[in-house]
Scaffold this motif. Structure first.
Motif, PDB file in Angstrom:
ATOM      1  N   UNK A 142     -50.321  13.791 -23.018  1.00 20.05           N
ATOM      2  CA  UNK A 142     -50.468  14.461 -23.850  1.00 20.05           C
ATOM      3  C   UNK A 142     -48.316  14.719 -22.834  1.00 20.05           C
ATOM      4  N   UNK A 143     -47.566  15.696 -23.471  1.00 22.64           N
ATOM      5  CA  UNK A 143     -46.164  15.390 -22.941  1.00 22.64           C
ATOM      6  C   UNK A 143     -45.592  16.908 -23.124  1.00 22.64           C
ATOM      7  N   UNK A 144     -44.967  17.125 -22.575  1.00 24.81           N
ATOM      8  CA  UNK A 144     -44.449  18.495 -22.701  1.00 24.81           C
ATOM      9  C   UNK A 144     -42.404  17.922 -22.521  1.00 24.81           C
ATOM     10  N   UNK A 145     -42.062  19.380 -23.651  1.00 23.39           N
ATOM     11  CA  UNK A 145     -40.502  19.438 -23.701  1.00 23.39           C
ATOM     12  C   UNK A 145     -40.368  20.859 -23.185  1.00 23.39           C
ATOM     13  N   UNK A 146     -39.243  20.810 -22.510  1.00 23.27           N
ATOM     14  CA  UNK A 146     -39.161  21.786 -21.678  1.00 23.27           C
ATOM     15  C   UNK A 146     -37.573  22.217 -22.504  1.00 23.27           C
ATOM     16  N   UNK A 147     -38.113  23.505 -23.284  1.00 24.25           N
ATOM     17  CA  UNK A 147     -35.944  22.963 -23.557  1.00 24.25           C
ATOM     18  C   UNK A 147     -36.112  24.413 -23.089  1.00 24.25           C
TER      19      UNK A 147
END
Ligand code: MN
Length: 297
Positions: A144-149
């Protein structure tokens, strides 16, 4: 010479329902209600609001309690209001106006999605979209991974003839590249058109293309749309013709290369086979996707 993509299907404006006690959403399309092949790589889109919440001095945030996801991505676009999330791996954060959270659940996590503490106390208007994007089979069990844009990281382009502006969240328009890294090729564009303006946006031949009217009035490919309606466009053609009504229009345009793989979906799990779905449920129930730490907010 551009060939305009025709509207293949205009979906009716859905009635709202509550997700948890914090999200009054309209499910604009879903792989359950529509042909999954026609909307791939997208799986579902929920549009919440605009909805006004009164100040709540108790400070107990409304929202959705702990739940899992596996096999796809959730993309949360906040227009108004503020959300707070935390997951089983200890990741947490806030998503405010203009921000986008691109969460790749992949092999799985458990999280909660709530109004932020500040939004809960102060009250205000909530308006947001949550889009589910499918992953190809070889990425479904990735980490799992996140991109906080943040809002500031999303560039806009001005449309020719002062027709309006497009915020490019993912993909490319007029040389502006969206900050989101996507697993398969796709565009996610936040389109604002001035009253009666017309625009022709280039979208690749072969992409499934979906246009949602959030606010105002518009014609898409010559077809009149009402707010909360969604148009599924033809894969053939390489342009999307948009025309705003007298009030202008706020639209979300999604397009993507279809993922040509079977879809086996049940609730928060989207896999390729029913065996994989059974495994996902077993992994969740046995705690292999993790658990939220109690009271760590
Ligand atoms: Mn979720």
């Amino acid at each position: 010479m551009t060939t305009i993509k025709d509207v293949v299907q205009l979906l009716p404006a859905p009635s709202p329902h509550w997700v948890g006690d914090g999200f009054p959403v309209r499910t604009v399309f879903s792989a359950h209600a529509q042909d999954p092949v026609a909307i791939s790589p997208f799986l579902l889109l929920d549009y919440a609001g605009p909805h006004s919440f009164a100040p709540d001095p108790s400070g107990r945030p409304r929202g959705v309690d702990e739940h899992p996801h596996r096999g796809f991505e959730t993309v949360t676009i906040v227009y108004q209001g503020e959300l707070e999330h935390r997951d089983s791996a200890g990741t947490s954060g806030k998503v405010g106006p203009g921000d986008v959270q691109w969460m790749t659940a992949a092999r799985g996590l458990v999280h909660e999605e709530k109004h932020s503490a500040e939004f809960t106390r102060n009250g205000g208007t909530l308006e947001m979209v949550q889009l589910w994007v499918n992953l190809p089979a070889h990425q479904k069990m990735a980490e799992p991974r996140y991109q906080d844009i943040s809002a500031g990281a999303i560039r806009s382009t001005t449309l020719p003839g002062e027709a309006g502006r497009v915020r490019v969240i993912a993909g490319t328009l007029a040389g502006v590249h969206g900050p989101a890294r996507t697993v398969t090729p796709m565009n996610l564009w936040d389109v604002q058109l001035h009253p009666t303006a017309r625009a022709n946006l280039p979208v690749a031949e072969g992409h499934n293309t979906i246009v949602l009217l959030l606010r105002g009035g518009a014609h898409v490919g010559g077809t009149a749309m009402h707010p909360h309606q969604c148009a599924l466009l033809n894969r053939c053609g390489d342009g999307v013709d948009l025309r705003a009504g007298d009030q202008g229009a706020a639209l979300l345009l999604l397009s993507g290369e279809p993922i040509d793989e079977p879809v086996a979906a049940q609730g928060p799990f989207v896999m390729n086979t029913t065996d994989e779905l059974r495994q996902a449920i077993a992994d969740y129930q046995s705690g292999h996707m993790g658990r939220l730490a109690a009271g760590s907010r």
